[in-house]
Design a protein around this motif. Structure first.
Motif, PDB file in Angstrom:
ATOM      1  N   TYR B  35     -21.548  64.545  62.305  1.00 19.67           N
ATOM      2  CA  TYR B  35     -20.321  65.289  62.305  1.00 19.67           C
ATOM      3  C   TYR B  35     -19.774  66.272  62.576  1.00 19.67           C
ATOM      4  CZ  TYR B  35     -18.905  59.620  61.871  1.00 19.67           C
ATOM      5  OH  TYR B  35     -18.749  58.786  62.083  1.00 19.67           O
ATOM      6  N   ARG B  36     -18.926  66.561  62.792  1.00 21.78           N
ATOM      7  CA  ARG B  36     -18.229  68.754  62.963  1.00 21.78           C
ATOM      8  C   ARG B  36     -16.918  67.780  61.516  1.00 21.78           C
ATOM      9  NH1 ARG B  36     -18.148  72.679  67.461  1.00 21.78           N
ATOM     10  NH2 ARG B  36     -16.384  71.105  68.179  1.00 21.78           N
ATOM     11  N   GLN B  37     -16.846  69.169  61.137  1.00 19.60           N
ATOM     12  CA  GLN B  37     -15.667  69.093  60.760  1.00 19.60           C
ATOM     13  C   GLN B  37     -14.957  70.713  60.346  1.00 19.60           C
ATOM     14  OE1 GLN B  37     -14.854  67.532  56.074  1.00 19.60           O
ATOM     15  NE2 GLN B  37     -13.031  67.027  56.908  1.00 19.60           N
ATOM     16  N   SER B  38     -13.809  71.102  61.088  1.00 23.30           N
ATOM     17  CA  SER B  38     -13.453  72.772  61.776  1.00 23.30           C
ATOM     18  C   SER B  38     -12.915  72.562  60.018  1.00 23.30           C
ATOM     19  CB  SER B  38     -12.607  73.177  62.164  1.00 23.30           C
ATOM     20  OG  SER B  38     -13.325  72.287  63.305  1.00 23.30           O
ATOM     21  N   LEU B  39     -12.963  73.503  59.215  1.00 23.51           N
ATOM     22  CA  LEU B  39     -11.855  74.119  58.374  1.00 23.51           C
ATOM     23  C   LEU B  39     -10.757  72.663  58.152  1.00 23.51           C
ATOM     24  CD1 LEU B  39     -11.316  75.714  55.263  1.00 23.51           C
ATOM     25  CD2 LEU B  39     -11.294  77.425  56.594  1.00 23.51           C
ATOM     26  N   GLY B  42     -10.134  67.333  59.837  1.00 20.24           N
ATOM     27  CA  GLY B  42     -10.751  65.650  60.354  1.00 20.24           C
ATOM     28  C   GLY B  42     -12.259  65.464  60.635  1.00 20.24           C
ATOM     29  N   LEU B  43     -12.966  64.045  60.278  1.00 19.84           N
ATOM     30  CA  LEU B  43     -14.526  64.573  60.733  1.00 19.84           C
ATOM     31  C   LEU B  43     -14.464  64.284  62.252  1.00 19.84           C
ATOM     32  CD1 LEU B  43     -14.952  61.809  57.723  1.00 19.84           C
ATOM     33  CD2 LEU B  43     -16.544  64.251  57.940  1.00 19.84           C
ATOM     34  N   GLU B  44     -15.155  65.379  62.852  1.00 15.09           N
ATOM     35  CA  GLU B  44     -14.993  65.007  64.376  1.00 15.09           C
ATOM     36  C   GLU B  44     -16.696  64.289  64.581  1.00 15.09           C
ATOM     37  OE1 GLU B  44     -15.327  67.930  66.380  1.00 15.09           O
ATOM     38  OE2 GLU B  44     -15.763  67.827  68.805  1.00 15.09           O
ATOM     39  N   PHE B  45     -16.335  63.057  65.374  1.00  9.69           N
ATOM     40  CA  PHE B  45     -17.977  62.409  65.716  1.00  9.69           C
ATOM     41  C   PHE B  45     -18.398  63.390  66.540  1.00  9.69           C
ATOM     42  CE2 PHE B  45     -21.196  59.443  66.487  1.00  9.69           C
ATOM     43  CZ  PHE B  45     -21.298  59.310  67.300  1.00  9.69           C
ATOM     44  N   LEU B  46     -19.552  63.552  66.588  1.00  4.00           N
ATOM     45  CA  LEU B  46     -20.206  64.105  67.269  1.00  4.00           C
ATOM     46  C   LEU B  46     -21.867  62.845  68.135  1.00  4.00           C
ATOM     47  CD1 LEU B  46     -21.460  67.463  65.562  1.00  4.00           C
ATOM     48  CD2 LEU B  46     -20.130  66.979  67.000  1.00  4.00           C
ATOM     49  N   ILE B  47     -22.547  62.849  67.278  1.00  7.94           N
ATOM     50  CA  ILE B  47     -23.962  62.026  67.658  1.00  7.94           C
ATOM     51  C   ILE B  47     -24.394  60.835  67.401  1.00  7.94           C
ATOM     52  CG2 ILE B  47     -25.493  63.483  67.356  1.00  7.94           C
ATOM     53  CD1 ILE B  47     -26.702  62.855  69.781  1.00  7.94           C
ATOM     54  N   TYR B  48     -24.686  59.649  67.270  1.00  3.46           N
ATOM     55  CA  TYR B  48     -25.554  59.013  66.217  1.00  3.46           C
ATOM     56  C   TYR B  48     -26.657  58.112  67.021  1.00  3.46           C
ATOM     57  CZ  TYR B  48     -25.266  53.893  65.728  1.00  3.46           C
ATOM     58  OH  TYR B  48     -25.940  52.828  65.504  1.00  3.46           O
ATOM     59  N   PHE B  49     -27.891  58.184  66.261  1.00  2.00           N
ATOM     60  CA  PHE B  49     -28.824  57.832  66.295  1.00  2.00           C
ATOM     61  C   PHE B  49     -28.837  55.683  65.767  1.00  2.00           C
ATOM     62  CE2 PHE B  49     -31.165  61.307  68.122  1.00  2.00           C
ATOM     63  CZ  PHE B  49     -30.001  62.336  67.577  1.00  2.00           C
ATOM     64  N   ALA B  88     -17.882  75.870  61.097  1.00  6.41           N
ATOM     65  CA  ALA B  88     -17.040  74.435  61.055  1.00  6.41           C
ATOM     66  C   ALA B  88     -18.742  74.175  59.821  1.00  6.41           C
ATOM     67  CB  ALA B  88     -17.375  73.480  62.172  1.00  6.41           C
ATOM     68  N   VAL B  89     -17.792  73.147  59.226  1.00  8.19           N
ATOM     69  CA  VAL B  89     -19.439  72.260  58.575  1.00  8.19           C
ATOM     70  C   VAL B  89     -20.335  71.442  59.348  1.00  8.19           C
ATOM     71  CG1 VAL B  89     -17.532  70.759  57.192  1.00  8.19           C
ATOM     72  CG2 VAL B  89     -19.921  70.908  55.831  1.00  8.19           C
ATOM     73  N   TYR B  90     -21.343  70.633  58.902  1.00 13.36           N
ATOM     74  CA  TYR B  90     -21.454  69.735  60.133  1.00 13.36           C
ATOM     75  C   TYR B  90     -22.571  69.155  59.195  1.00 13.36           C
ATOM     76  CZ  TYR B  90     -21.250  72.452  64.494  1.00 13.36           C
ATOM     77  OH  TYR B  90     -20.370  73.507  64.949  1.00 13.36           O
ATOM     78  N   LEU B  91     -22.087  67.784  58.844  1.00 13.74           N
ATOM     79  CA  LEU B  91     -22.036  66.703  57.978  1.00 13.74           C
ATOM     80  C   LEU B  91     -22.499  65.011  58.785  1.00 13.74           C
ATOM     81  CD1 LEU B  91     -18.951  66.123  57.133  1.00 13.74           C
ATOM     82  CD2 LEU B  91     -20.573  66.639  55.773  1.00 13.74           C
ATOM     83  N   CYS B  92     -24.365  64.675  57.906  1.00 14.81           N
ATOM     84  CA  CYS B  92     -24.921  64.853  58.215  1.00 14.81           C
ATOM     85  C   CYS B  92     -24.762  62.550  57.773  1.00 14.81           C
ATOM     86  CB  CYS B  92     -26.260  64.782  58.756  1.00 14.81           C
ATOM     87  SG  CYS B  92     -27.571  63.473  58.797  1.00 14.81           S
ATOM     88  N   ALA B  93     -25.032  61.494  58.374  1.00 14.40           N
ATOM     89  CA  ALA B  93     -24.724  60.170  57.750  1.00 14.40           C
ATOM     90  C   ALA B  93     -25.650  59.457  58.171  1.00 14.40           C
ATOM     91  CB  ALA B  93     -23.418  59.996  57.588  1.00 14.40           C
ATOM     92  N   SER B  94     -25.921  58.761  56.819  1.00 14.55           N
ATOM     93  CA  SER B  94     -27.155  57.584  57.210  1.00 14.55           C
ATOM     94  C   SER B  94     -26.786  56.466  56.669  1.00 14.55           C
ATOM     95  CB  SER B  94     -28.148  57.969  56.703  1.00 14.55           C
ATOM     96  OG  SER B  94     -29.118  57.771  55.131  1.00 14.55           O
ATOM     97  N   SER B  95     -27.233  55.114  57.595  1.00 12.93           N
ATOM     98  CA  SER B  95     -26.956  54.133  56.839  1.00 12.93           C
ATOM     99  C   SER B  95     -27.720  52.708  57.205  1.00 12.93           C
ATOM    100  CB  SER B  95     -25.035  53.495  57.647  1.00 12.93           C
ATOM    101  OG  SER B  95     -25.694  52.615  58.772  1.00 12.93           O
ATOM    102  N   PHE B  96     -27.896  51.840  56.934  1.00 14.52           N
ATOM    103  CA  PHE B  96     -29.156  51.142  56.729  1.00 14.52           C
ATOM    104  C   PHE B  96     -29.153  50.312  58.761  1.00 14.52           C
ATOM    105  CE2 PHE B  96     -31.487  50.814  53.375  1.00 14.52           C
ATOM    106  CZ  PHE B  96     -30.410  50.285  51.843  1.00 14.52           C
ATOM    107  N   GLY B  97     -28.368  50.081  58.920  1.00 12.58           N
ATOM    108  CA  GLY B  97     -27.764  49.556  60.375  1.00 12.58           C
ATOM    109  C   GLY B  97     -26.517  50.108  61.093  1.00 12.58           C
ATOM    110  N   GLY B  98     -26.379  50.272  62.453  1.00 14.68           N
ATOM    111  CA  GLY B  98     -25.807  50.535  63.105  1.00 14.68           C
ATOM    112  C   GLY B  98     -24.042  49.367  62.566  1.00 14.68           C
TER     113      GLY B  98
END
Lengths: 111, 115
Positions: B35-39, B42-49, B88-98
Motif C-alpha cells: 500500500y502507499r500512504q501520502s501524508l 488514506g491507504l492506497e492499494f498497490l499490488i497483491y500477491f 509517501a510511506v510505502y506499507l507492506c502487509a501479509s496474512s495467512f491467505g487471501g
C-alpha cells in the motif's frame, strides 16, 4: 468490492465512549468486517473483526446489525492514547485480495 | 521474524533515480500486500500477491512501479525514475491467505522522500 463510508473525523474527551459507524451497503455474503487503528508514523494495527451481531475483545466492541450494511466500532472510556485514525475494511472471502481501505476516521481525544 | 519487516525505514532519493523497497512478511504468510500512504491521506492499494498465483497489479499507479515476490516470501517494490509525487510511506502487509477472515498485519513502512 464493498465500498465503505466513514466520518472523516470525530472529537471526544477522555473517559467517554467513542462510536464510529461505517457504512457498507453492498457488503457480500462472505465478507468480513475488520477495523484497524493507525497512529502517526506507524502501520495500521488490527483492532477487531466480525461477521454479524456483536463481537467484543479487550480493546473494543463491534456491533453489526442483521442486514450487515453498516457496522459500529465502540471504544469504551477512551484515553489520550486512543487518538488515531480508524479504518473500516470489508473484504471478500473467496476473492479476498485487493483489500481496499476507506478514508478512515480521525479520532481526537481531548483531555 | 515476529512481524512484517520493511527496509529501508527511510529513504531520500533524487528525482529520476530508481529505488527498491523490501518487505519480509511474517513466516508462513502466503498473502502479501503493498500500500502507499501520502501524508495525511488514506491507504492506497498497490499490488497483491497470493501464493503462486499471478499478482493483482491493478493498483500500481504507473509503469514506473513494479513489484516481485521471490520464493513466495520476500517482496521488492521498485520505483523507476522517481518523481516528487512518489514521496509517501510505502506499507507492506501479509496474512495467512487471501481470505476475508484472515487478519492482515502491517509493517512499519518505508518512508520515501524524493527531492
Amino acid at each position: 468490492l464493498a465500498k465503505t463510508t466513514q466520518p472523516i473525523s470525530m472529537d471526544s474527551y477522555e473517559g467517554q465512549e467513542v462510536n464510529i459507524t461505517c457504512s457498507h451497503n453492498n457488503i457480500a455474503t462472505n465478507d468480513y468486517i475488520t477495523w484497524y487503528q493507525q497512529f502517526p508514523s506507524q502501520g495500521p494495527r488490527f483492532i477487531i473483526q466480525g461477521y454479524k451481531t456483536k463481537v467484543t475483545n479487550e480493546v473494543a466492541s463491534l456491533f453489526i446489525p442483521a442486514d450487515r450494511k453498516s457496522s459500529t466500532l465502540s471504544l469504551p472510556r477512551v484515553s489520550l492514547s486512543d487518538t488515531a485514525v480508524y479504518y473500516c475494511l470489508v473484504a471478500r472471502g473467496a476473492a479476498g485480495n485487493k483489500l481496499t481501505f476507506g478514508g478512515g476516521t480521525r479520532v481526537l481525544v481531548k483531555p | 521474524g515476529a512481524g512484517v519487516s520493511q527496509s529501508p525505514s527511510n529513504k531520500v532519493t533524487e528525482k529520476g533515480k530508481d529505488v527498491e523497497l523490501r518487505c519480509d512478511p511474517i513466516s508462513g504468510h502466503t498473502a502479501l500486500y503493498w500500500y502507499r500512504q501520502s501524508l495525511g491521506q488514506g491507504l492506497e492499494f498497490l499490488i497483491y500477491f497470493q501464493g503462486n498465483s499471478a499478482p493483482d497489479k491493478s493498483g500500481l499507479p504507473s509503469d514506473r512501479f513494479s513489484a516481485e515476490r521471490t520464493g513466495g516470501s520476500v517482496s521488492t517494490l521498485t520505483i523507476q525514475r522517481t518523481q516528487q509525487e512518489d514521496s509517501a510511506v510505502y506499507l507492506c502487509a501479509s496474512s495467512f491467505g487471501g481470505t476475508a477472515g484472515n487478519t492482515i498485519y502491517f509493517g512499519e513502512g518505508s518512508w520515501l522522500t524524493v527531492v
